[in-house]
Design a protein around this motif. Structure first.
Motif, PDB file in Angstrom:
ATOM      1  N   UNK A 250       0.824  -1.207   0.000  1.00 26.60           N
ATOM      2  CA  UNK A 250       0.000   0.000   0.000  1.00 26.60           C
ATOM      3  C   UNK A 250       0.855   1.253   0.000  1.00 26.60           C
ATOM      4  N   UNK A 251       1.986   1.218   0.723  1.00 25.87           N
ATOM      5  CA  UNK A 251       2.883   2.378   0.776  1.00 25.87           C
ATOM      6  C   UNK A 251       3.464   2.681  -0.600  1.00 25.87           C
ATOM      7  N   UNK A 252       3.825   1.627  -1.332  1.00 20.87           N
ATOM      8  CA  UNK A 252       4.356   1.830  -2.684  1.00 20.87           C
ATOM      9  C   UNK A 252       3.291   2.377  -3.628  1.00 20.87           C
ATOM     10  N   UNK A 253       2.076   1.874  -3.491  1.00 17.65           N
ATOM     11  CA  UNK A 253       0.977   2.373  -4.316  1.00 17.65           C
ATOM     12  C   UNK A 253       0.712   3.849  -4.031  1.00 17.65           C
ATOM     13  N   UNK A 254       0.775   4.217  -2.758  1.00 18.91           N
ATOM     14  CA  UNK A 254       0.543   5.620  -2.376  1.00 18.91           C
ATOM     15  C   UNK A 254       1.603   6.517  -2.996  1.00 18.91           C
ATOM     16  N   UNK A 255       2.872   6.101  -2.931  1.00 21.31           N
ATOM     17  CA  UNK A 255       3.955   6.912  -3.488  1.00 21.31           C
ATOM     18  C   UNK A 255       3.828   7.062  -5.004  1.00 21.31           C
ATOM     19  N   UNK A 256       3.441   5.981  -5.688  1.00 19.55           N
ATOM     20  CA  UNK A 256       3.272   6.044  -7.141  1.00 19.55           C
ATOM     21  C   UNK A 256       2.098   6.955  -7.495  1.00 19.55           C
ATOM     22  N   UNK A 257       0.996   6.801  -6.748  1.00 22.99           N
ATOM     23  CA  UNK A 257      -0.174   7.651  -6.999  1.00 22.99           C
ATOM     24  C   UNK A 257       0.158   9.118  -6.757  1.00 22.99           C
ATOM     25  N   UNK A 258       0.912   9.411  -5.700  1.00 18.54           N
ATOM     26  CA  UNK A 258       1.321  10.785  -5.403  1.00 18.54           C
ATOM     27  C   UNK A 258       2.155  11.353  -6.539  1.00 18.54           C
ATOM     28  N   UNK A 259       3.040  10.534  -7.098  1.00 16.01           N
ATOM     29  CA  UNK A 259       3.907  11.014  -8.183  1.00 16.01           C
ATOM     30  C   UNK A 259       3.061  11.474  -9.362  1.00 16.01           C
ATOM     31  N   UNK A 260       2.080  10.670  -9.734  1.00 15.72           N
ATOM     32  CA  UNK A 260       1.221  11.047 -10.858  1.00 15.72           C
ATOM     33  C   UNK A 260       0.417  12.302 -10.539  1.00 15.72           C
ATOM     34  N   UNK A 261      -0.095  12.410  -9.333  1.00 15.28           N
ATOM     35  CA  UNK A 261      -0.888  13.571  -8.956  1.00 15.28           C
ATOM     36  C   UNK A 261      -0.037  14.835  -8.940  1.00 15.28           C
ATOM     37  N   UNK A 262       1.151  14.754  -8.339  1.00 12.30           N
ATOM     38  CA  UNK A 262       2.014  15.928  -8.224  1.00 12.30           C
ATOM     39  C   UNK A 262       2.562  16.385  -9.569  1.00 12.30           C
ATOM     40  N   UNK A 263       2.653  15.473 -10.523  1.00 17.29           N
ATOM     41  CA  UNK A 263       3.179  15.823 -11.841  1.00 17.29           C
ATOM     42  C   UNK A 263       2.080  16.096 -12.871  1.00 17.29           C
ATOM     43  N   UNK A 264       0.862  16.287 -12.379  1.00 20.53           N
ATOM     44  CA  UNK A 264      -0.230  16.646 -13.288  1.00 20.53           C
ATOM     45  C   UNK A 264       0.026  18.016 -13.892  1.00 20.53           C
ATOM     46  N   UNK A 265      -0.258  18.212 -15.172  1.00 21.94           N
ATOM     47  CA  UNK A 265      -0.124  19.547 -15.774  1.00 21.94           C
ATOM     48  C   UNK A 265      -1.069  20.541 -15.100  1.00 21.94           C
ATOM     49  N   UNK A 266      -0.814  21.802 -15.312  1.00 20.36           N
ATOM     50  CA  UNK A 266      -1.625  22.857 -14.704  1.00 20.36           C
ATOM     51  C   UNK A 266      -3.107  22.675 -15.006  1.00 20.36           C
TER      52      UNK A 266
END
Length: 310
Positions: free
Chosen positions: A17-33
């Protein structure tokens, strides 16, 4: 035996679950404006785990909102508040210096839930406020002319308790402008942060600026621009009104200069960046006719090659 090996392999490749959270965060934080809500919807569907998604969203959205300087409308329609670390007074609470109000924000929904009056300790002294409000008035004029959908705010980040001349203090000017047009497959944003440090001992004002441009074009492709530029300047300490005029002229000069350099770069793209993306001599052994690129259509050629054209 083969089934046992397959089960063992699946268990070894299963993410925690921790790895999934980190991967999901990466996609969210790198979303375009302006696109994090679209990305969040897809991430949520892929995860199929509400608890994992919620934890990722609760960590990613505040950072994304502050780094993108998003603007939210106050619930009483008294104005807008910028979500920025410079105005953060507590968790989920952001100061709007212009109206002396504090907005309580729901980061994941990107909405302002309620508003309260700012406390005295959250506001600068009367002396610093003279400089801050004068700067705010001038920067509003500039932003209304330069950015049709621009929002700006001026914060005191250091020395807000200074009562009289003789001490240093610092203001931060934040400018945020966005143009979101997903129906036309494009979004863009402008963000600039100007740290303005008043140094009484040398009667000088030091200015440090950071400008950032983001753009995303995704019609039949996925092209993104993320450009940054930093600069420095100085001027003399004057009266609040004169200082504001001088400082806004500095900001105008540097931002206009940077925008002009970006425009020049765009015009040179066909002769520089686009050429570097292609082989000097393709496998066909025929040079690409850069002098007459208008005759080519990437979409038409791909459809022809794949046999999916009309």
């Amino acid at each position: 035996m083969l089934e046992e090996e397959e089960d063992s392999l699946e268990s070894e490749t299963e993410l925690t679950d921790e790895q999934k959270i980190e991967i999901a965060k990466w996609f969210l934080l790198n979303s375009p404006a302006g696109e994090i809500q679209y990305v969040a919807k897809d991430v949520r569907a892929i995860l199929k785990d509400e608890n994992v998604y919620r934890k990722a969203a609760e960590e990613a959205f505040p950072s994304y909102n502050k780094s993108h300087l998003i603007c939210l409308e106050l619930p009483n329609r008294s104005g807008d508040v910028l979500v920025t670390s410079f105005g953060e007074v507590d968790k989920d609470e952001y100061l709007d210096p212009r109206t002396a109000q504090v907005a309580i924000v729901d980061h994941v929904k990107q909405a302002c839930k309620e508003v309260r009056p700012a406390r005295d300790e959250e506001l600068p002294s009367a002396f610093v406020e003279e400089y801050r409000s004068a700067m705010d008035a001038e920067i509003m004029k500039y932003v209304s002319e330069a950015y049709p959908k621009g929002i700006c705010s001026v914060y005191c980040t250091k020395g807000k308790d200074v009562e009289d001349p003789g001490s240093d203090f610092e203001l931060v000017v934040v400018i945020s402008a966005a143009r979101h047009s997903p129906q036309n497959f494009c979004n863009g944003s402008w963000r600039s942060i100007w740290n303005i440090e008043f140094k009484d001992e040398i009667q000088s004002v030091e200015v440090r600026g950071k400008m950032q441009v983001g753009a995303h074009y995704f019609e039949e492709g996925n092209v993104q621009l993320d450009a940054q530029h930093e600069c420095k300047d100085t001027t003399l300490i004057q009266s609040p009104d004169d200082s504001a005029i001088s400082l806004v002229n500095i900001i105008r000069h540097h931002e206009t200069e940077y925008l002009a350099s970006l425009q020049t770069s765009y015009l040179k793209l066909p002769d520089t960046t686009f050429k570097d993306l292609r082989r000097k001599l393709p496998v066909t052994r025929t040079l690409f006719p850069w002098h007459n690129t208008a005759q080519f259509s990437l979409t038409r050629d791909i459809e022809k090659e794949l046999g999916i054209g009309k």
